[in-house]
Design a protein around this motif. Structure first.
Motif, short mmCIF file in Angstrom:
data_model
loop_
_atom_site.label_atom_id
_atom_site.label_comp_id
_atom_site.label_asym_id
_atom_site.label_seq_id
_atom_site.Cartn_x
_atom_site.Cartn_y
_atom_site.Cartn_z
N ILE A 164 22.12 46.46 -22.07
CA ILE A 164 21.48 45.72 -23.19
C ILE A 164 20.82 46.60 -23.68
CG2 ILE A 164 19.92 43.88 -23.96
CD1 ILE A 164 21.05 42.28 -21.27
N VAL A 165 20.91 46.82 -25.11
CA VAL A 165 20.06 47.79 -25.97
C VAL A 165 19.48 46.97 -26.95
CG1 VAL A 165 20.45 49.67 -27.58
CG2 VAL A 165 21.89 49.41 -25.63
N GLU A 166 18.05 47.29 -26.83
CA GLU A 166 17.27 46.66 -27.98
C GLU A 166 16.67 47.50 -29.00
OE1 GLU A 166 12.85 45.94 -27.64
OE2 GLU A 166 13.71 44.02 -26.79
N ILE A 167 16.77 47.39 -30.24
CA ILE A 167 16.52 48.45 -31.14
C ILE A 167 15.31 47.61 -32.07
CG2 ILE A 167 16.98 49.85 -32.98
CD1 ILE A 167 20.01 49.36 -32.11
N ASP A 168 13.91 48.21 -31.98
CA ASP A 168 13.05 47.57 -32.65
C ASP A 168 12.34 48.47 -33.91
OD1 ASP A 168 10.55 46.64 -33.52
OD2 ASP A 168 9.89 46.25 -31.42
N GLY A 169 12.65 48.21 -35.23
CA GLY A 169 12.49 48.99 -36.43
C GLY A 169 11.01 49.14 -36.51
N ASN A 224 14.89 46.96 -40.97
CA ASN A 224 13.69 46.57 -42.02
C ASN A 224 13.44 45.04 -41.90
OD1 ASN A 224 13.87 49.32 -42.54
ND2 ASN A 224 14.61 48.88 -44.66
N TYR A 225 14.32 44.28 -41.35
CA TYR A 225 14.18 42.95 -41.62
C TYR A 225 14.19 42.01 -40.14
CZ TYR A 225 15.38 44.19 -46.24
OH TYR A 225 15.37 44.71 -47.46
N GLY A 226 14.37 42.74 -39.09
CA GLY A 226 14.18 42.04 -37.70
C GLY A 226 14.76 42.97 -36.61
N LYS A 227 14.39 42.69 -35.41
CA LYS A 227 14.92 43.59 -34.21
C LYS A 227 16.34 43.02 -33.92
CE LYS A 227 11.78 43.04 -30.93
NZ LYS A 227 10.98 42.85 -29.89
N VAL A 228 16.93 43.79 -33.44
CA VAL A 228 18.57 43.79 -32.99
C VAL A 228 18.29 44.11 -31.52
CG1 VAL A 228 20.77 44.87 -33.16
CG2 VAL A 228 19.44 44.52 -35.08
N THR A 229 19.28 43.26 -30.80
CA THR A 229 19.45 43.50 -29.52
C THR A 229 20.85 43.01 -29.30
OG1 THR A 229 17.36 42.57 -28.71
CG2 THR A 229 19.21 42.66 -26.99
N ILE A 230 21.63 44.29 -28.53
CA ILE A 230 23.08 44.39 -28.33
C ILE A 230 23.20 44.01 -26.66
CG2 ILE A 230 25.27 45.44 -28.72
CD1 ILE A 230 23.82 46.81 -30.95
N ASP A 231 23.85 43.04 -26.45
CA ASP A 231 24.24 42.78 -25.00
C ASP A 231 25.86 43.10 -24.75
OD1 ASP A 231 25.16 41.74 -22.49
OD2 ASP A 231 23.59 40.06 -22.67
#
Length: 382
Positions: A140-145, A275-282
Motif C-alpha cells: 500500500i503506497v500513500e502519497i502526501d503532497g 495539490n488537491y488531496g492525498k492519494v493512496t494506492i492499495d
C-alpha cells in the motif's frame, strides 16, 4: 493475448524478492519536486541514488549507472512511453534496492537499461522507480503532497480509509488505472502517473470520443513538440487544447479543467492531483483512494499562444497555437525579449526553473526571426 502478457510479466518480474520478518512493515520516504518530477532517494547495491518516482512507469536505470555498477544485460522487454513511443529495452538485475531507512529491501530486481545519454539527466536522476515494484511487493503506497512524503506499507490489512473515497482499478496488471467522470456519466479510463507533470493529459482517441459526446470543447489547435519520455522528446505533432466544464475524481469535482491532447497509452492523471488531496494506492486489492482537501475545485487557467524551449542554447518556438498560426512557426528563433538581445540558455535550467526574462513580467514583447523576416509578438497568458 492478455493471459500471455500476464505470464511474461510474471517471468520478468516474479523473481524480485521483498525482504521482511513476516510482520507488517512501514517505510516513509521524503520526495522533492524537480521540474514537475518526484525525486526520491534509494540505495542501489549499498550506494544512495536519486530516482524519479513514477507510478505510470517501470523501474529503470540509466545506461551510465548500469555501466558504473557493471550490471550485465539478462533479458529484454518492449515498453511504450508517455509519448506513445514503443521501444525494446535490455533488462539488468539490481542485487539490492533499499529504502534509506533500511526497512524495505528488494533483491534481484529487474530494471530496464535506458539508452545513453540519459533522457533524465536534467533531473539528476539515475532512473525510475515504477509501479511494478510495489505491485510485486503487494504494498500500500500513500502519497502526501502536503508533507512531500511517500509511505510504503506491507498490505496484510486493507487501508482504513473510508470506501467512499475509493475507486477500484479499472483493469488488471498492477498499474493504478481507474475510471473518472467527464461531464455527466461519461467515463474516462486514466492512468495515475506521477511522472506526468500536469493535472490531466488527454489521449487523442479519448478526446475524439468525448468531443463527439459534447462533454468538452476545443479552445485552440496547436502544432509542436511533446514531452520527454524514456525514448526521449516526442516529435512535433498536432494537438488540441480542450476545456472540460467538469471532471470528477471519485466524489471530488474539478471545474473548468483545461487539458492538452497527446498520444500516451492512456489518458494520464498527473502529479498535480496531489495539490488537491492525498492519494493512496492499495496494489494487491486494486484500490485507489483520493482524500480531497476540498470537495469542489476550480481549475480555471490561462495559457500562452506559443510555447518556447531551449535548443542548442537558443530560445526557439516549440508549439504554435491557433492565435499565432501564420505568424510564427515551430523552430523560429527568439532574438530579443523586451528589446534586449537574448542570451545563451541552459536546456536543463530552463526545464527546472524556466527562463528568468520570461518570468519577470506578465506581458512580454518577443522579437522572433521567421522565414518572412523579424516579427514582434506579445507573449502573455490569455
Amino acid at each position: 493475448m492478455q493471459l500471455m502478457a500476464r505470464i511474461i510479466f510474471l517471468l520478468l518480474f516474479g523473481m524480485a524478492v521483498f525482504q521482511s520478518n513476516g510482520q507488517q512493515i512501514r517505510s516513509k520516504m521524503p520526495y522533492r519536486l524537480v521540474g514537475g518530477k518526484m525525486i526520491v532517494e534509494m540505495n542501489v547495491n549499498g550506494t544512495p541514488r536519486s530516482f524519479i518516482f513514477d507510478t505510470g512507469g517501470r523501474t529503470a536505470l540509466t545506461g551510465e549507472l548500469c555501466e558504473e555498477l557493471g550490471l550485465v544485460v539478462k533479458d529484454s522487454m518492449v515498453v511504450t512511453d508517455v509519448n506513445g513511443n514503443k521501444g525494446g529495452y535490455p533488462l539488468v538485475r539490481i542485487k539490492s534496492l533499499m529504502t534509506l531507512d533500511g526497512v524495505i529491501n528488494f533483491t534481484d530486481v529487474p530494471a530496464m537499461k535506458l539508452a545513453e545519454p540519459s533522457p533524465f539527466a536534467c533531473f539528476h536522476a539515475d532512473g525510475l522507480i515504477g509501479s511494478e515494484l510495489f505491485a510485486q511487493m503487494q504494498a500500500i503506497v500513500e502519497i502526501d503532497g502536503k508533507t512531500n512524503t511517500i509511505t510504503i506499507t506491507s498490505a496484510e490489512s486493507p487501508s482504513t480509509i473510508s470506501l467512499r473515497k475509493m475507486i477500484p482499478f479499472a483493469q488488471g496488471g498492477g498499474m493504478p488505472i481507474i475510471a473518472i467522470q467527464a461531464g455527466i456519466g461519461e467515463g474516462i479510463k486514466v492512468l495515475f502517473d506521477t511522472g506526468c507533470p500536469v493535472f490531466l493529459s488527454l489521449k487523442d482517441t479519448d478526446f475524439e470520443k468525448l468531443k463527439d459526446k459534447g462533454v468538452c470543447s476545443v479552445l485552440s489547435e496547436g502544432f509542436g513538440e511533446g514531452s520527454i519520455g524514456v525514448a526521449g522528446m516526442a516529435a512535433a505533432a498536432e494537438s488540441y487544447r480542450v476545456l472540460f466544464p467538469r471532471v470528477n475524481v471519485g466524489a471530488t469535482k474539478f471545474n473548468n479543467v483545461t487539458v492538452e491532447t497527446s498520444t500516451p497509452p492512456f489518458t494520464l492523471l498527473g502529479v498535480k492531483l496531489l495539490n488537491y488531496g492525498k492519494v493512496t494506492i492499495d496494489y494487491p486489492r486494486g484500490r485507489f483512494y483520493f482524500e480531497a482537501y476540498e470537495q469542489e475545485n476550480d481549475l480555471t487557467s490561462k495559457h500562452y499562444d506559443v510555447n518556447l524551449r531551449v535548443k542548442d542554447g537558443d530560445l526557439v518556438v516549440s508549439t504554435v497555437w491557433t492565435a499565432m498560426k501564420g505568424l510564427v512557426e515551430v523552430g523560429d528563433l527568439v532574438t530579443h525579449i523586451n528589446g534586449k538581445p537574448t542570451g545563451t540558455y541552459d536546456f536543463c535550467e530552463s526545464i527546472i526553473n524556466g527562463i528568468p526574462e520570461l518570468k519577470a513580467k506578465k506581458k512580454t514583447k518577443l522579437t522572433i526571426r521567421t522565414e518572412d523576416g523579424e516579427k514582434v509578438i506579445i507573449y502573455e497568458k490569455k
